[in-house]
Scaffold this active site. Structure first.
Site, PDB file in Angstrom:
ATOM      1  N   LYS A  44      -5.575   9.454  -3.992  1.00 15.34           N
ATOM      2  CA  LYS A  44      -5.170  10.528  -4.902  1.00 15.34           C
ATOM      3  C   LYS A  44      -6.208  10.853  -5.966  1.00 15.34           C
ATOM      4  CE  LYS A  44      -1.216  11.347  -3.033  1.00 15.34           C
ATOM      5  NZ  LYS A  44      -0.840  12.653  -2.513  1.00 15.34           N
ATOM      6  N   SER A 261       2.306   2.170   2.653  1.00 14.96           N
ATOM      7  CA  SER A 261       2.152   3.410   3.421  1.00 14.96           C
ATOM      8  C   SER A 261       1.013   3.271   4.427  1.00 14.96           C
ATOM      9  CB  SER A 261       1.915   4.603   2.495  1.00 14.96           C
ATOM     10  OG  SER A 261       0.714   4.455   1.779  1.00 14.96           O
TER      11      SER A 261
END
Lengths: 315, 93
Positions: A44, A261
């Protein structure tokens, strides 16, 4: 080694490492791009940096302007780090059911946390951020789900890096959240070689989000729609918490300490490797495992850990 | 052939509160039709006004989105599981 002027210059250009010893098919290589190597600790950082710099360029963001975003963690952490360095006050709407480490990191970077109900998941946090942003038109609300700078960070960064390092790639597999990584990298790679397949991995979020009262509260990210996501993808699958945790553990066999994830994405890569004759799969390891230590993912009883994972947002 | 179908929370009230039901059909489309025959209340949640599947509904066979299989023509058989899930913001962020 070069000396860098700013930690932000270290965002991107992440290494790719061979993890083919985990491949069930000897004719299929699996390569992992380690996004946890970014200075803020996750993929991110890329979108956060692009969104901030673009807003600075077009004047939406400047000295004294408050930044507001909704995030279940990583985007918030990346923005908080960048805002601290640039001197912008930063507020983040954060669902209550994220791991304690995500909250701690946000605090380290000086973010003000605005809690939203865990039962409403990321949808609820995003709705709340929209409401707050409407009340404060002078603030900058990057809105990662709809900001074109998010996929562009991957179209101009992650995608070309993969193409440079692995031109023989046949499959790209990543997680589907804002769709920034999948749309940006997917579009770039398919422009270079239309034969490359793009597979999306989803968490079973819909089952956790009991707060969804009617379907009109459903949501498909504008980033996904604007990039023709339905046509761009070649496959989309859910990976359940147990399998995600199993593969998060398996990744340590190749020395990769990753978030949950990334385990889900690895599980999908293994399914892909079982189905194809031969190929070269590139997967994304979104972040390191540090932020998930409190969940007991690596050492706890798998049933207990799986049950706990059902109640936290880990994607 | 009876196929198991997992329902999201918002559809369960129309199916006697069950989170999992069975329906007959050899394709996803046939199973969906049988589901609506059994539980007419879910039609409004499942179908768009234009007649297709609602844009915020994702259908999965064994956890794979049918848009990338054969859509409503995707074959199903004994042991397969269909899941209906609303599209929500992924937690990724």
């Amino acid at each position: 080694m070069a000396v860098y002027e700013s930690i932000l210059d270290l965002i991107g250009n992440t290494p790719i490492v061979e993890v083919s010893s985990l491949s069930p098919n000897p004719r299929v290589r699996i390569l992992a791009k380690l996004e946890g190597q970014n200075p803020g600790g996750s993929v991110k950082d890329r979108a956060a940096k692009y969104m901030v710099e673009e807003a600075e360029k077009d004047g939406r963001l400047g000295p004294g302007v408050t930044v507001l975003e909704s995030s279940s963690g990583n985007t918030g952490i990346a923005l908080a780090m960048i805002c601290k360095m640039r001197g912008y006050p930063f507020k983040v709407v954060l669902p209550e059911n994220v791991s304690i480490e995500r909250r701690q990191l946000l605090e380290i970077w000086g973010a003000e946390i605005i809690p939203s109900p865990g039962s409403e998941g990321s949808n609820g946090a995003m709705r709340r951020a929209h409401e707050i942003a409407a009340d404060h038109p002078d603030w900058f609300f990057p809105y990662q789900y709809g900001n074109p700078a998010n996929p562009r960070a991957h179209y101009e960064g992650t995608g070309p890096e993969i193409w440079r390092d692995v031109p023989e790639i046949t499959h790209f597999i990543a997680g589907l959240g804002t769709a920034g990584t999948l749309m940006g990298v997917g579009r770039y790679l398919k422009e270079r070689n239309p034969g490359i397949q793009v597979w999306a991995v989803e968490p079973p979020a819909g089952e956790m989000v009991d707060g969804l009262k009617n379907l009109d509260e459903g949501f498909v990210p504008p980033v996904f729609v604007d990039n023709n996501g339905f046509e761009l993808l070649d496959s989309k699958m859910i990976v359940r918490p147990r399998e995600s945790i199993e593969w998060t553990r398996r990744l340590t066999e190749v020395g990769i300490f990753a978030g949950i994830s990334s385990g889900a994405i690895m599980a999908a890569a293994v399914k892909c490797a079982e189905r194809i004759e031969e190929g070269v799969i590139v997967t994304i390891v979104c972040d390191g495992g540090w932020k998930y230590l409190s969940t007991g993912v690596w050492t706890g009883d798998i049933d207990e850990v799986t049950e706990r994972a059902r109640h936290i947002i880990y994607f | 052939m009876p196929v198991s179908v997992r329902l999201p929370t918002i559809m369960r009230t129309h199916a006697g509160g069950n989170s999992e039901v069975t329906a007959e059909g050899s394709t996803v489309g046939e199973v969906v039709e049988d589901l609506i025959r059994q539980f007419p209340g879910i039609a409004a949640n499942l179908r768009s006004p234009e007649g297709g599947i609602h844009k915020f509904v994702n259908l999965y066979v064994n956890d794979e989105d049918i848009r990338y299989l054969d859509k409503l023509d995707t074959k199903v058989g004994a042991g397969d599981q269909i899941a209906i899930l609303p599209a929500v913001a992924g937690g990724a962020a």
